[in-house]
Write an enzyme that holds these catalytic residues in place. Structure first.
Site, short mmCIF file in Angstrom:
data_model
loop_
_atom_site.label_atom_id
_atom_site.label_comp_id
_atom_site.label_asym_id
_atom_site.label_seq_id
_atom_site.Cartn_x
_atom_site.Cartn_y
_atom_site.Cartn_z
N LYS A 18 -20.91 34.91 -23.22
CA LYS A 18 -20.84 35.64 -22.37
C LYS A 18 -22.41 36.09 -21.99
O LYS A 18 -23.25 36.21 -23.03
CB LYS A 18 -20.10 36.96 -22.38
CG LYS A 18 -18.61 36.79 -22.58
CD LYS A 18 -17.86 38.20 -22.51
CE LYS A 18 -18.16 39.17 -23.48
NZ LYS A 18 -17.73 40.35 -23.26
N TYR A 28 -51.75 53.90 -19.50
CA TYR A 28 -51.47 54.94 -18.47
C TYR A 28 -51.36 56.38 -19.17
O TYR A 28 -50.87 56.42 -20.03
CB TYR A 28 -50.04 54.66 -17.63
CG TYR A 28 -50.33 53.50 -16.62
CD1 TYR A 28 -50.85 53.61 -15.41
CD2 TYR A 28 -49.45 52.44 -16.83
CE1 TYR A 28 -51.03 52.47 -14.54
CE2 TYR A 28 -49.57 51.27 -16.08
CZ TYR A 28 -50.36 51.45 -14.93
OH TYR A 28 -50.54 50.36 -13.99
#
Length: 367
Positions: free
Chosen positions: A37, A261
């Site tokens: 999957k 940042y």
């Protein structure tokens, strides 16, 4: 002219996949389904399926019929079961490509029977074994089984299997699995009463396979275990991928340099920084602990500052790495490189989310 860099790459490693299958098979006498999957947990459904089948898997499992058809197109003829089918079951494709489908409700079965198919569609009855997520609830078993029996006798479907899911297998505790095993026992009795012969019954996924033989029934379904994840944490499996990225920029910085940042990290000594072209858009978790590191030339170097959309910064201390030097973000284990389990711990998540989250910008390759 600047030489082109090798882009960030996720490399799938077939040998660990095979070793993990062998390890799982050593724990059971049941048949083993390799569940691929989500593109085999981000590792590539076709290559993982090939490695698993070569190591002894006798079935494959997918989320929907389209994924199964793609595996057929890759040349694999191993029996395939598909369940969930979020867009509905394509009966024509299922029959044409010899793909088994799971049916977990009367409505799902009726919708399937409304379609025309070139042959009988092969069906596994999906019962709810205690998760209340998918599968037919026990109060509706008799109705589903009776309707499936009638369609089976008419030759419109061929009922071949009976499946459920273990809701608590990750505990690695057989007592926690016992209620689901008992529900499957009752479901098997119900299909026998309806006139079916023995159906291929399967309940256990990776953790049940590795920790609780009572859950194995006729077949086990191993998905995460193929790529080195035992959700119960009881069995050491081998990672099946390696994520690498090139150094794209290096520089020396002074004491007190704010990085990234908001300057969430400030250097406390003169050091060197290297920038890697991977970020949260590529599946690197944005929230990670200060322990997170990568490996470059056999040495570990801590990630500093915030993870950006496209970049992470690594403190390399006295070493300045040349542009293009390869950093290993995670590997299969057994080296100084971190593993997917390290990344799961650093991000407060599970290893499944690390491998399935690697984005489409990252190149894929096979070892």
């Amino acid at each position: 002219m600047t030489a082109a860099l090798t882009p960030p790459t996720l490399q799938t490693l077939p040998d660990p996949i095979a070793a993990n299958v062998v390890r799982a098979r050593s724990r059971t006498r049941a048949r083993l389904m390799a569940v691929v999957k989500a593109d085999a947990y981000g590792h590539g459904a076709a290559p993982v399926a090939r490695a698993a089948v070569a190591a002894g898997a006798s079935w494959l499992g997918t989320t929907d019929v389209g994924d199964a058809v793609a595996i057929r197109a890759a040349g694999l003829r191993t029996p395939i079961l598909t369940w969930l089918n979020p867009s509905g079951i394509d009966a024509e494709a299922s029959a044409a490509h010899a793909i088994d489908v799971a049916v977990g409700s009367v409505d799902e079965l009726e919708t399937l029977l409304l379609q025309r198919a070139p042959a009988a569609v092969r069906v596994h009855l999906h019962v709810d074994a205690g998760m209340a997520r998918e599968g037919c609830p026990e109060r509706e078993w008799e109705t589903l089984i009776a309707r499936a029996r009638a369609a089976h006798v008419d030759g419109r479907i061929e009922v071949r299997g009976l499946m459920g899911h273990l809701p608590s297998a990750d505990r690695g505790d057989p007592a926690a699995n016992a209620p689901a095993v008992e529900r499957m026992r009752r479901a098997r009795a119900a299909v026998v009463r309806a006139g079916f012969g023995p159906l291929l019954a399967h309940l256990a996924a990776t953790s049940g396979t590795l920790t609780d033989p009572a859950t194995h029934l006729d077949m086990v379904r191993v998905g995460a275990g193929l790529v080195g994840i035992d959700p119960s944490g009881r069995t050491a499996l081998t990672g099946a991928s390696r994520l690498t990225a090139p150094v794209v920029h290096s520089r020396a910085v002074a004491v007190g340099t704010a990085i990234g940042y908001d300057g969430s990290h400030v250097t406390t000594a003169e050091t060197h920084l290297s920038v890697l072209p991977l970020g949260y858009a590529d599946g690197i978790p944005r929230e990670i602990s200060r322990d997170a590191f990568v490996e470059i030339e056999g040495l570990t170097h801590r990630i500093v500052g915030r993870v950006s959309m496209d970049q992470i910064v690594v403190d390399t201390g006295p070493r300045r790495y040349a542009r293009g030097t390869t950093a290993t973000v995670f590997g299969p284990g057994g080296t100084t490189a971190p593993t997917i389990h390290d990344w799961a711990r650093w991000s407060g998540s599970i290893a499944h989310t690390i491998v399935t989250g690697i984005g489409a910008r990252v190149r894929r390759s096979i070892a």
